[in-house]
Design a protein around this motif. Structure first.
Motif, PDB file in Angstrom:
ATOM      1  N   ILE A 103       0.628  -1.247  -0.250  1.00  0.00           N
ATOM      2  CA  ILE A 103       0.065  -0.056   0.506  1.00  0.00           C
ATOM      3  C   ILE A 103       0.994   1.044  -0.194  1.00  0.00           C
ATOM      4  N   ILE A 104       1.630   1.365   1.021  1.00  0.00           N
ATOM      5  CA  ILE A 104       3.053   2.518   0.807  1.00  0.00           C
ATOM      6  C   ILE A 104       3.459   2.727  -0.520  1.00  0.00           C
ATOM      7  N   GLY A 105       3.933   1.386  -0.622  1.00  0.00           N
ATOM      8  CA  GLY A 105       4.442   1.864  -2.141  1.00  0.00           C
ATOM      9  C   GLY A 105       3.762   2.247  -2.877  1.00  0.00           C
TER      10      GLY A 105
ATOM     11  N   LEU B 202       5.678   1.074  -6.809  1.00  0.00           N
ATOM     12  CA  LEU B 202       5.499   0.219  -7.681  1.00  0.00           C
ATOM     13  C   LEU B 202       5.707  -0.113  -9.202  1.00  0.00           C
ATOM     14  N   GLN B 203       6.239  -1.519  -9.712  1.00  0.00           N
ATOM     15  CA  GLN B 203       6.999  -1.600 -11.035  1.00  0.00           C
ATOM     16  C   GLN B 203       6.537  -2.820 -11.301  1.00  0.00           C
TER      17      GLN B 203
ATOM     18  N   ASP C  49       1.504  -5.547 -10.181  1.00  0.00           N
ATOM     19  CA  ASP C  49       0.695  -6.473  -9.782  1.00  0.00           C
ATOM     20  C   ASP C  49      -0.329  -7.194  -8.937  1.00  0.00           C
ATOM     21  N   ASP C  50       1.172  -7.295  -7.938  1.00  0.00           N
ATOM     22  CA  ASP C  50       0.889  -7.924  -6.923  1.00  0.00           C
ATOM     23  C   ASP C  50      -0.122  -6.972  -6.191  1.00  0.00           C
TER      24      ASP C  50
END
Length: 326
Positions: free
Chosen positions: A9-11, A17-18, A23-24
């Motif tokens: 969530i924080i990422g 996130l990439q 996707d996760d």
């Protein structure tokens, strides 16, 4: 696993996130309603410490958050429980239903049908005879009479409503409020017009609307993603560009505040929760806040989230909240 989800969530909120990680995140957040709630609640906490403020304010906000987390850790609450304590996931939400009160009366030329919005987690939806859908906000009064749909479609509003108007080119759709007439053919727009508020706000998502406002010499035509704000006290108007979708998220139980003053936020919350606010500092009224609240949160938990962003002292006495500077 709890730490992994919190990092996701924080990422996401920080834009880190990439690829597979992104996707996760999407897979997890769409897995269940509880995951979506947790995301919005964590987002509210994150936005309470938004980077638009200077470093000292951010540090103070995070210190207050860490203090609260440490006190929870002493009670050995797991991470997800601590987060939901701050943002107050409504555990009883499934048992709460929204109610529309409907009644009719004779008035002037015809039968008046009135609707009063309930206080459920999501908006009450009324479908009019022509197929137009109207989502009613909390403590909203909405009505139309037996002449509706004959030559034009006129409805009357006190409160907030989101309209998805059925297209009938020869029968204009008109929303009448105390000081304003809003005319549309086929369009989607939101109107906030509580009779006790100083501001009248119309936000357009799709199509076009023509606004005629008492005390203003010229009408205004809105385009998609434009918002018209009329100040009853000063009899002045503001036209601005916005992300209109954010201003109708309330229909699904989420209230978004984009860098708004505490005064404006409390105006909104007073209608949603039926509480009265007293702010004992004019300077506090002008402090700004960006965040998202969920309708299932208690007023106490919302005050806690605001407190993470703006240092305030508050006292709740039944349906009255007093706020002062620390």
């Amino acid at each position: 696993m709890e730490n992994e989800h919190s990092e996701l969530i924080i990422g996401y909120l920080q834009g880190r996130l990439q690829g597979r990680s992104l996707d996760d995140f999407y897979a997890w957040v769409n897995e269940s309603a509880e995951n979506k709630k947790l995301f919005f609640e964590t987002k509210a906490l994150y936005e309470a410490c938004a980077p638009s403020r200077d470093a000292s304010e951010i540090q103070d906000s995070w210190l207050r958050l860490l203090d609260k987390r440490k006190s929870r850790q002493r009670k050995r609450f797991p991470l997800l429980t601590r987060i939901s304590t701050y943002a107050a996931v409504a555990m009883f939400a499934a048992a709460v239903t929204s109610t529309v009160f409907i009644f009719s009366s004779k008035e002037h030329d015809g039968l008046i049908t009135r609707y009063v919005g309930g206080d459920g987690l999501e908006a009450d939806v009324v479908v009019l005879p022509d197929g137009t859908r109207v989502s009613l906000g909390s403590r909203t009064s909405f009505s139309y009479d037996s002449r509706y749909g004959k030559s034009k479609r006129v409805v009357y509003l006190e409160g907030e409503a989101y309209f998805e108007v059925a297209k009938e080119k020869d029968k204009p759709f008109i929303v009448e409020t105390k000081e304003q007439s809003i005319e549309a053919l086929g369009t989607k727009f939101n109107v906030a017009a509580y009779p006790t508020d100083s501001l009248l706000t119309t936000t357009l998502l799709d199509g076009s609307v023509l606004l005629t406002t008492r005390n203003l010499s010229r009408p205004t035509i809105l385009k998609p993603n434009e918002q018209f704000i009329y100040n009853r006290n000063t009899q002045s108007a503001l036209l601005q560009q916005v992300d209109a979708n954010r201003f109708v998220s309330w229909t699904t139980g989420y209230y978004y505040f984009p860098e708004q003053s505490l005064e404006a936020i409390l105006y909104r919350l007073s209608h949603v929760y039926g509480v009265q606010f007293t702010v004992k500092s004019e300077a506090l009224n002008h402090r700004t806040f960006t965040g998202t609240f969920y309708r299932g949160q208690s007023i106490k938990d919302i005050m806690e989230i605001i407190h993470l962003s703006i240092p305030i002292r508050y006292a709740i006495d039944d349906h009255h909240v007093t706020i002062s500077e620390i």
